[in-house]
Design an enzyme around this catalytic site. Sequence first.
Site, PDB file in Angstrom:
ATOM      1  N   TYR A 234       0.830  -1.328   0.053  1.00 18.80           N
ATOM      2  CA  TYR A 234       0.063  -0.138  -0.159  1.00 18.80           C
ATOM      3  C   TYR A 234       0.847   1.308   0.019  1.00 18.80           C
ATOM      4  CZ  TYR A 234      -4.662  -2.018   0.763  1.00 18.80           C
ATOM      5  OH  TYR A 234      -5.792  -2.595   0.745  1.00 18.80           O
TER       6      TYR A 234
ATOM      7  N   LYS B  59       3.404 -15.424   2.461  1.00 15.81           N
ATOM      8  CA  LYS B  59       3.508 -16.127   1.385  1.00 15.81           C
ATOM      9  C   LYS B  59       5.042 -16.404   1.068  1.00 15.81           C
ATOM     10  CE  LYS B  59       1.887 -18.055  -2.654  1.00 15.81           C
ATOM     11  NZ  LYS B  59       1.103 -19.152  -2.517  1.00 15.81           N
TER      12      LYS B  59
ATOM     13  N   ASP C  69      -2.760 -18.382   0.607  1.00 19.36           N
ATOM     14  CA  ASP C  69      -3.808 -19.186  -0.085  1.00 19.36           C
ATOM     15  C   ASP C  69      -4.617 -20.063   0.808  1.00 19.36           C
ATOM     16  OD1 ASP C  69      -1.330 -20.333  -0.161  1.00 19.36           O
ATOM     17  OD2 ASP C  69      -1.327 -21.183  -2.132  1.00 19.36           O
TER      18      ASP C  69
ATOM     19  N   ASP D 218      -6.373  -6.766   4.220  1.00 15.41           N
ATOM     20  CA  ASP D 218      -7.329  -6.369   3.668  1.00 15.41           C
ATOM     21  C   ASP D 218      -8.371  -7.217   3.017  1.00 15.41           C
ATOM     22  OD1 ASP D 218      -8.791  -4.107   2.441  1.00 15.41           O
ATOM     23  OD2 ASP D 218      -8.132  -4.468   0.414  1.00 15.41           O
TER      24      ASP D 218
ATOM     25  N   ASP E  45     -12.226  -9.114   4.820  1.00 18.13           N
ATOM     26  CA  ASP E  45     -13.497  -9.118   3.960  1.00 18.13           C
ATOM     27  C   ASP E  45     -14.005 -10.384   4.123  1.00 18.13           C
ATOM     28  OD1 ASP E  45     -13.152  -6.331   3.507  1.00 18.13           O
ATOM     29  OD2 ASP E  45     -14.077  -6.676   1.541  1.00 18.13           O
TER      30      ASP E  45
HETATM   31  C1  IPM Z   1     -10.278  -1.103   4.002  1.00 19.60           C
HETATM   32  C2  IPM Z   1     -10.663  -0.503   2.685  1.00 19.60           C
HETATM   33  C3  IPM Z   1      -9.323   0.455   2.417  1.00 19.60           C
HETATM   34  C4  IPM Z   1      -8.287  -0.520   2.265  1.00 19.60           C
HETATM   35  C5  IPM Z   1      -9.426   1.132   1.066  1.00 19.60           C
HETATM   36  C6  IPM Z   1     -10.974   1.946   0.898  1.00 19.60           C
HETATM   37  C7  IPM Z   1      -8.370   1.917   0.870  1.00 19.60           C
HETATM   38  O1  IPM Z   1     -10.667  -1.567   1.853  1.00 19.60           O
HETATM   39  O2  IPM Z   1     -10.289  -0.309   4.875  1.00 19.60           O
HETATM   40  O3  IPM Z   1     -10.383  -2.556   4.173  1.00 19.60           O
HETATM   41  O4  IPM Z   1      -7.612  -1.085   1.436  1.00 19.60           O
HETATM   42  O5  IPM Z   1      -7.588  -0.261   3.574  1.00 19.60           O
HETATM   43 MG    MG Z   2     -10.964  -3.491   2.768  1.00 21.31          MG
END
Ligand code: IPM
Ligand code: MG
Length: 357
Positions: free
Chosen positions: A142, A191, A223, A247, A251
């Site tokens: 990032y 990884k 993975d 990240d 999710d």
């Molecule tokens: C998160 C989001 C952010 C990230 C984006 C919006 C920059 O996906 O907070 O997980 O990737 O960190």
């Molecule tokens: Mg995110």
Amino acid sequence: MEFNIALLKGDGIGPEIVESAVAVLDKAGAKHGHKFNYNAYLIGGSAYDATGKPLPEETVAGCKAADSVLLGAVGGPKWDALPGDLRPEKALLGIRAALGLFTNLRPAKLYPALKDESPLRADIVAKGFDLMMVRELTGGIYFGERGRREGKYGAEAYDTECYSVMEIERIARVAMDSAMKRRKNVISIDKANVLESSRLWRETVHRVAKEYPALTVTDMLVDNAAMQLVKNPSQFDVVVTSNMFGDILSDESSQITGSIGMLASASLGEGKCGLYEPIHGSAPDIAGQNKANPIATILSAAMMCRFSLDIPAVADDIEAAVDAVLNAGWRTADLAGTSGVAPLSCTEMTEKILEAL
Ligand code: IPM
Ligand code: MG
């Protein structure tokens, strides 16, 4: 006590969910004799529209001066065509870096009341899960060198994953300290079979682990981790991983709880000030319609009380109120999938939580 909170409502559903969390904070705080003073600052697309910058200096200064920061969400299709440096997401990365918030805590636990919302098979859900994702937040790909250039096949673009020993050590310690207060198990995700940065990550995590003989610390390739999270999530206690793997996996871990609308997060640095936000985005498709699930932001406010303001009794009350409302069967639209009840609006859900308080 009295606290100064910077509010970054942001874009899309951001203003709606932050208002809900503020109402809940005020009521829960007052019960314990605490008062919150709020100062709102612009961030994201709405800041770009008003000032030409997604992260105005005034916003950074306001957050630095506050005891803690509560954020809604940023971004939306309106700003998608902007160049990288002006995008709303850049503001989020910018504020994390400006406040030195290298730790991102993303808890994902199964609420028994929501077990039918989980996309996992019933026998997997029956084992339950309660994991804490510890994501490194100010390093890695990032923030590494990036650009475009002419390469062997013509125009190309590159982003660089780079981690220093210092950055890995400090996030490993956060994860291990957190595991000491939980089930004493850390899984470090990398990884290392391919990436040199992951090999340094692994070596460093092993060295730090020697300081924590009470913990079980193991490695898992990313993975495999993606697979294990849906196959057997109950095996995870604390997970520690890099910015990008965290990240993606957070999710995934949020969705197995039933809805990304439930998941809170805390971003922390060396000091007490933190930034608290739901892990979901700005949901432009339902913005302004009073349909959003405010629970992730409300639970983020609870995390703020626990980690930055040191008023854990307020956090406990907020979390108990959310539990009570879910157990009573109340759902917003994102959760109404299998419950058969008519979904509540964002403000109705907030009212229910206020009543439970
Ligand atoms: C998160 C989001 C952010 C990230 C984006 C919006 C920059 O996906 O907070 O997980 O990737 O960190
Ligand atoms: Mg995110």
